[in-house]
Design an enzyme around this catalytic site. Structure first.
Site, PDB file in Angstrom:
ATOM      1  N   HIS A 336      23.926 -42.985  10.267  1.00 53.49           N
ATOM      2  CA  HIS A 336      25.283 -42.748  10.764  1.00 53.49           C
ATOM      3  C   HIS A 336      25.308 -42.198  12.184  1.00 53.49           C
ATOM      4  CE1 HIS A 336      24.334 -38.593   9.595  1.00 53.49           C
ATOM      5  NE2 HIS A 336      25.393 -38.198  10.281  1.00 53.49           N
ATOM      6  N   ASP A 337      24.276 -41.482  12.592  1.00 49.45           N
ATOM      7  CA  ASP A 337      24.271 -40.856  13.919  1.00 49.45           C
ATOM      8  C   ASP A 337      23.381 -41.579  14.918  1.00 49.45           C
ATOM      9  OD1 ASP A 337      26.116 -38.823  13.930  1.00 49.45           O
ATOM     10  OD2 ASP A 337      24.711 -37.248  13.323  1.00 49.45           O
ATOM     11  N   LYS A 340      24.156 -41.347  18.509  1.00 46.04           N
ATOM     12  CA  LYS A 340      23.917 -40.115  19.262  1.00 46.04           C
ATOM     13  C   LYS A 340      22.709 -40.225  20.173  1.00 46.04           C
ATOM     14  CE  LYS A 340      26.103 -36.224  16.950  1.00 46.04           C
ATOM     15  NZ  LYS A 340      25.904 -34.989  16.164  1.00 46.04           N
ATOM     16  N   HIS A 365      30.198 -41.697  19.971  1.00 51.53           N
ATOM     17  CA  HIS A 365      28.940 -42.001  19.290  1.00 51.53           C
ATOM     18  C   HIS A 365      29.111 -42.755  17.971  1.00 51.53           C
ATOM     19  CE1 HIS A 365      29.371 -38.257  16.801  1.00 51.53           C
ATOM     20  NE2 HIS A 365      28.605 -38.926  15.959  1.00 51.53           N
ATOM     21  N   HIS A 389      32.180 -42.186   9.953  1.00 51.09           N
ATOM     22  CA  HIS A 389      31.829 -40.906   9.344  1.00 51.09           C
ATOM     23  C   HIS A 389      32.599 -39.720   9.927  1.00 51.09           C
ATOM     24  CE1 HIS A 389      29.005 -40.884  12.811  1.00 51.09           C
ATOM     25  NE2 HIS A 389      29.035 -39.559  12.712  1.00 51.09           N
ATOM     26  N   HIS A 390      33.266 -39.900  11.070  1.00 50.64           N
ATOM     27  CA  HIS A 390      34.098 -38.825  11.630  1.00 50.64           C
ATOM     28  C   HIS A 390      35.589 -39.116  11.497  1.00 50.64           C
ATOM     29  CE1 HIS A 390      31.348 -35.853  13.183  1.00 50.64           C
ATOM     30  NE2 HIS A 390      30.639 -36.761  13.821  1.00 50.64           N
ATOM     31  N   ASP A 418      28.627 -35.621   5.545  1.00 52.05           N
ATOM     32  CA  ASP A 418      28.334 -35.211   6.924  1.00 52.05           C
ATOM     33  C   ASP A 418      28.904 -33.830   7.226  1.00 52.05           C
ATOM     34  OD1 ASP A 418      27.388 -35.732   9.643  1.00 52.05           O
ATOM     35  OD2 ASP A 418      29.505 -35.891  10.160  1.00 52.05           O
TER      36      ASP A 418
END
Length: 499
Positions: A336-337, A340, A365, A389-390, A418
């Site tokens: 998911h990241d 980043k 990101h 996810h955010h 998360d």
């Protein structure tokens, strides 16, 4: 329960049986380009350049497969030294990487004027002139030592990840030695001449050609290669590259102006003789390896992706998702990241309030995560889940301010996992929060931002974990969810700042 679309389900049928290693690695190489600060497509172009030189050198067929993946993955250890680079320069880690890739370190006491200007313009950008000058001088004095440490961090880490991916030792050795120099002035072992593995020498030439051509043009890349023949580079490989250039063969699909899809297809065509289908456990191993790459970028996110994946998988199982759907959630959580990797450590590790421009970078990101993953056709649904996810049910999330009807059950699960992991971890501006307070903070976000069913499933997983280990209040390190919870005494006043 919110369901994913039938179209997505059709797209992802046969996920584990219809994809090759080259398809995944060539797509993920874009993420490595972000971390390296390289022009988009660097790893793909380096692969084409290196494989053409290898063909000219008549590299034995048993080594071409190893070289192919070494060229695509040569930068896989770069996230490991990103934070140290940021600390050394006192600014953007990408600047230090640019210097590392372009400066002629065979002349350690004669840095170029362009290098000095680049460093001065970026060292401690928010500090006053006295502090900047002091750091600039200190960096100059310790330059050789700093580069030695940074190279060792990067190259040892890269070789270890290749081993984790199941690559052979020849490929791992090539990645570890890619910054060695023909005259012995390189890193990490100061190998000289033919002591340097042949595959590493080819990788070194290929990456130089792409870096230099992207900034100064193809002829300049060849000219610089000639100038460093016998110092940086194997003279015989330089001769071959020059011959390919003269014959008009070297640069096909290797210009930054070429369409990325054409470059990637040319890379995939090279793999036709080695192509093989991946088993589910191999896909899991690749996802885990790239999660490690992401988490290594900052010590504040060490094991974050694995922790989110463990929590998300537990929630998915508690909610009764099928094994395949739960595994899809786990893989999306692992990756998911990945976006980043394009965020500078000067932002990720900043202890003070971020500026509006820095927040804008952070907000992007998840979108970058989605763009990376959707390059792999069978990963398209995973790309959507990971990229959301955010997002929050009330539309207050980012990057697209989606609302409840737009968010699948799987996306909601990863969002809850998360937040759970992020609150539990140390961050630059606070210590990790103990378990009871973490759940209390999250409960205030139900049902406006986080899904109630997913949160209840998380509580059931945590309760089962507590019962299993007979802990009175706090989950200990090494638990099934992978997180130690700390009694920090921290009172969260702004939820967004906790993430």
């Amino acid at each position: 329960m919110i369901q994913t679309s039938a179209a997505f389900r059709r797209d992802t049928q046969g996920l584990d049986g219809s994809i090759s290693l080259s398809e995944i690695i060539s797509a993920f190489s874009y993420a490595l380009d972000l971390t390296e600060g390289a022009l988009h497509g660097h790893a793909l172009r380096s692969c084409l350049l290196g494989m053409r030189i290898a063909e000219e050198a008549k590299l034995p067929s048993e080594q071409t497969g190893s070289l192919y993946f070494a060229l695509l993955l040569k930068d896989i250890g770069c996230s490991r030294n990103a934070r140290r680079m940021s600390q050394v320069i006192g600014g953007e880690d990408s600047v230090a990487k640019s210097v590392l890739n372009s400066e002629d370190w065979t002349r350690p006491h004669k840095p170029s004027l362009s290098t000095l200007k680049l460093l001065w313009n970026n060292v401690l950008p928010e500090a006053g002139p006295v502090a900047r000058a002091a750091r600039f001088v200190r960096n100059g004095v310790a330059r050789h030592q700093n580069i030695s440490v940074l190279s060792s961090l990067r190259n040892d880490r890269g070789a270890a990840i290749l081993n984790k991916l199941g690559m052979d030792q020849i490929a791992a050795d090539a990645v570890r030695s890619v910054e060695e120099r023909w005259d012995g002035s390189g890193y990490p072992d100061s190998l000289k001449g033919e002591q340097i593995p042949l595959l590493a020498r080819i990788c070194s030439v290929a990456q130089h050609l792409d870096f230099t051509s992207a900034t100064s043009g193809m002829q300049s890349a060849i000219d610089t290669l000639d100038q460093r023949s016998g110092t940086w580079f194997d003279p015989e490989l330089v001769r071959m590259a020059r011959s390919l250039h003269r014959r008009g063969i070297l640069w096909n699909n290797c210009s930054p102006a070429d369409a990325e899809q054409d470059t990637r297809q040319a890379v995939l065509d090279l793999d036709s003789g080695m192509r093989h289908q991946l088993e589910p456990n191999q896909i899991d191993r690749i996802c885990e390896a790239f999660a490690d790459v992401v988490d290594a970028k900052s010590h504040f996110t060490y094991s974050h992706s694995q922790g989110v994946a463990d929590a998300a998988f537990g929630i998915a199982q508690a909610m009764g998702l099928s094994r395949d759907r739960a595994q899809l959630v786990r893989r999306a959580a692992l990756l998911h990241d990945i976006g980043k990797l394009g965020v500078a450590n000067a932002i990720l590790d900043k202890k003070s309030q971020l500026s509006p421009q820095e927040w804008k970078t952070v907000y992007e990101h998840p979108r970058i995560t989605r763009r990376i993953l959707e390059r792999i056709a069978p990963f398209r649904e995973m790309a959507v889940i990971a990229g959301e996810h955010h997002e929050k049910l009330d539309g207050s999330g980012y990057p697209d301010h989606l609302k409840a009807p737009d968010l699948s059950t799987e996306s909601r699960i990863v969002a809850v996992a998360d937040v759970y992991a992020a609150l539990s971890e140390d961050r630059p501006y606070r210590a990790g929060i103990e378990l009871d307070e973490t759940l209390s903070i999250m409960s205030k976000l139900i049902p406006t931002q986080l899904d109630e069913s997913c949160f209840e499933a998380l509580i059931s997983v945590v309760a089962g974990q507590r019962e299993a280990i007979s802990a009175p209040t706090v989950v200990v390190a090494g638990s099934p969810l992978g997180y130690p919870f700390k009694n920090a005494g921290f009172k969260n006043t702004a939820f967004e700042s906790a993430l």
